[in-house]
Motif scaffolding. Structure first.
Motif: not given
Length: 276
Positions: A32-35, A37-42, A65-74, A96-103
């Protein structure tokens, strides 16, 4: 009822099986994240809609979704607690697998429908939802739930797609058959009515087109499949798409090729902000 109710009733979305939606996005989690581009721009444009100086200690990422903006919001708000929900178990597991250990201690995941949020009233300072609510069977229910779980003064920001989305692809299919080949989305006036009907203290919706560029049509169709966002309308054709039909589709889409050799794909995007 409002005298504008007929506008809402005139838009009858084709039924969509949410189990299909969840399964499709679950399968696409790794790609998902590799393609996206629209979702990340929006999603970034949606973040920019928040008022300067706004702070949020408790956040809900509704349709993470993949937590891309969960991480951005954090990273942006450094909240005490952030909750991320999604209908697709595969997306949640990937996120969940992509979440930094500190978070990890302040990040909580839940598989749920955003139309039925499993949270108490007055729980969040911010509800963020980007390119999710177009999959809602009952958008009014989402707005009602978002308002319920927000604290006084809390903010809902959301983005969704309008009916001009992928109009080039729709037009290219029209001469070939009468099946539904592109997902259908709610018009601006309907979204606006449903939001204003919840009586937030303030609410506003803006719109704008984002046009992505491709060299070949199959780059667009493969991207949609990799995102899990290909046609999931129950009125779609159940038959296989033959070579002659694909050839005709490619030829029909060529009418949109620009003078510099680019094939466009237009997305009509709505951005909403509402304050409790």
């Amino acid at each position: 009822m409002s005298n504008t109710q007929p506008m809402i009733e005139s838009f009858i979305p084709a039924p969509v099986d949410k189990s299909r939606i969840a399964a499709s996005f679950s399968r696409s989690a790794a790609s998902y994240d590799s393609v996206a581009q629209l979702q990340q721009q929006v999603g970034n444009q949606l973040l920019a809609k928040l008022p300067a100086g706004f702070t949020a200690n408790t956040i809900l990422d509704a349709g993470c979704g993949t937590g891309y903006f969960t991480r951005e919001l954090t990273q942006r708000f450094n909240p005490d607690q952030i909750y991320a929900v999604d209908l697709a178990a595969g997306m949640l597991n990937y996120a969940a697998d992509k979440t930094a250990e500190a978070d990890q201690s302040r990040t909580h995941w839940a598989q749920t429908d955003v139309e039925h949020l499993p949270f108490a009233d007055n729980s969040f300072d911010l509800v963020y939802s980007s390119l999710v609510v177009q999959w809602c069977a009952d958008l009014e229910a989402f707005f009602r739930e978002a308002k319920r779980v927000l604290k006084p003064g809390g903010i809902l920001v959301f983005s969704t797609l309008g009916p001009r989305t992928l109009y080039e692809l729709k037009e290219a299919w029209k001469p070939i058959d009468q099946h539904v080949h592109v997902n259908e989305f709610m018009p601006y006036e309907c979204v606006e009515q449903l939001l204003s009907g919840q009586a937030f203290s303030t609410d506003a919706i803006s719109s704008g087109d984002i046009v992505l560029s491709y060299q070949r049509l199959n780059q667009l169709t493969k991207e949609l499949k990799s995102l899990g966002a290909h046609n999931m309308n129950e009125q779609q054709s159940s038959g296989l798409t033959g070579k002659s039909r694909i050839k005709a589709l490619i030829e029909n889409y060529e009418q949109f090729r620009s003078t510099d050799g680019i094939l466009p794909a237009t997305y009509e995007v709505y951005y909403g902000l509402a304050v409790v």
